[in-house]
Design a protein around this motif. Sequence first.
Motif, PDB file in Angstrom:
ATOM      1  N   GLN A   1      -2.186   0.160   1.832  1.00 40.67           N
ATOM      2  CA  GLN A   1      -3.091  -0.839   2.406  1.00 40.67           C
ATOM      3  C   GLN A   1      -3.443  -0.550   3.862  1.00 40.67           C
ATOM      4  O   GLN A   1      -4.595  -0.654   4.268  1.00 40.67           O
ATOM      5  CB  GLN A   1      -2.461  -2.230   2.299  1.00 40.67           C
ATOM      6  CG  GLN A   1      -3.377  -3.367   2.755  1.00 40.67           C
ATOM      7  CD  GLN A   1      -2.753  -4.731   2.503  1.00 40.67           C
ATOM      8  OE1 GLN A   1      -1.817  -4.865   1.723  1.00 40.67           O
ATOM      9  NE2 GLN A   1      -3.267  -5.752   3.180  1.00 40.67           N
TER      10      GLN A   1
ATOM     11  N   ASN B   1      -0.501  -1.666  -4.062  1.00 39.63           N
ATOM     12  CA  ASN B   1      -1.796  -2.099  -4.590  1.00 39.63           C
ATOM     13  C   ASN B   1      -2.112  -1.427  -5.928  1.00 39.63           C
ATOM     14  O   ASN B   1      -2.637  -0.320  -5.986  1.00 39.63           O
ATOM     15  CB  ASN B   1      -2.900  -1.805  -3.577  1.00 39.63           C
ATOM     16  CG  ASN B   1      -2.700  -2.582  -2.285  1.00 39.63           C
ATOM     17  OD1 ASN B   1      -2.251  -2.036  -1.288  1.00 39.63           O
ATOM     18  ND2 ASN B   1      -3.015  -3.865  -2.328  1.00 39.63           N
TER      19      ASN B   1
ATOM     20  N   ARG C   1       5.602  -1.125  -6.716  1.00 37.67           N
ATOM     21  CA  ARG C   1       5.138  -2.514  -6.744  1.00 37.67           C
ATOM     22  C   ARG C   1       6.342  -3.436  -6.781  1.00 37.67           C
ATOM     23  O   ARG C   1       7.185  -3.341  -7.656  1.00 37.67           O
ATOM     24  CB  ARG C   1       4.246  -2.780  -7.964  1.00 37.67           C
ATOM     25  CG  ARG C   1       3.534  -4.134  -7.870  1.00 37.67           C
ATOM     26  CD  ARG C   1       2.666  -4.392  -9.094  1.00 37.67           C
ATOM     27  NE  ARG C   1       1.824  -5.562  -8.929  1.00 37.67           N
ATOM     28  CZ  ARG C   1       2.240  -6.822  -9.113  1.00 37.67           C
ATOM     29  NH1 ARG C   1       3.506  -7.059  -9.456  1.00 37.67           N
ATOM     30  NH2 ARG C   1       1.409  -7.829  -8.950  1.00 37.67           N
TER      31      ARG C   1
END
Length: 346
Positions: free
Chosen positions: A8, A94, A116
Amino acid sequence: MRLLVVTQKVDKKDPVLGFFHRWIEEFATRLDFITVICLETGEYSLPKNVKVLSLGKKQNVQSRALDRFVYIFRFYKYIWQERANYDSVFVHMNQEYVILGWKFWKLWRKKIFLWRNHARGSLWTHIAVSLSDKVFCTSLSSYTARFSKTKIMPAGIDTDLYADNIGEYKRNTILFFGRVSPVKNVHVFIEALLKLEKSGADFHADIIGDTTDQWYEESLHKRGARLENIGRLVFHPALSHEQTSGLYKKYSFYVNLTSDGSLDKTILEAMAARVPVLVLNSAFRGQIHDICCLTDLNSLSVSEKMKTLLQLSAMERENIGVALQEYVKREHDLKYLVELLMKEMA
């Protein structure tokens, strides 16, 4: 090995994502070359074998539909133009990038690895996991922990950074640090402080962090108005990740009331700084001292635990802190994480 990292943000001063700058640095010591594609950049200083490509999001600016189209275009442009410079792909947090890029990566025979750590998931999570070669998370309470291809990993704490900043603390001080949001149960913490003050305990508490929920922030100030008026409670803005290395050591202990789902890095950072913690996350039960763990979330039990921690002698506090620091070094050190990731992605 050459790796494409998709994340990100690359910004060593970011309060939430600044830690990932150190991850990239540590990756760079083990890899021939790293290409990083990120949504946005801030301040960074990375080794020569790291190339950073931004999709162009500007800091603190809300993206429009047209902006998102530009980001996607650039994403495909970068994975194409850099395809000869990476062997595998590591997507950090993401899952959308796995879904966007998998066709090309499979065609080019690039392995896909997804990190994740969220407590919740969706159909898109299932799809991203099915398209990935392996999935990584830090907690059995993470949504992705249910899949057979998932590996439970250390949280990746730069223990040297926090160990080097151990020093004197101010007695009877309490730290609540992190993003100010309902999921962090800041309101329960304030209710517990009110009970603690009513019991006659001597303390000062600092809440450090920013919020995007104006209503929630206003409700917290209303709840804690009396404590603020008498100087027992002070709200502070968020700090950069770099500033946290010297933060925890200043307090008697650190409180984190985030529920299960992932291991909040701030808990482990406080432990690495040899500071006692009070945590709700059940993943720590049986791993650290009982005095540091809550079994349920209510203001009375939080208040009683905080009172017990305030009554610790300097020696008791030090002994608990040393044990917590040893636990983090053994189970969640950044170098240990990267070593395991290199083996899993080989």
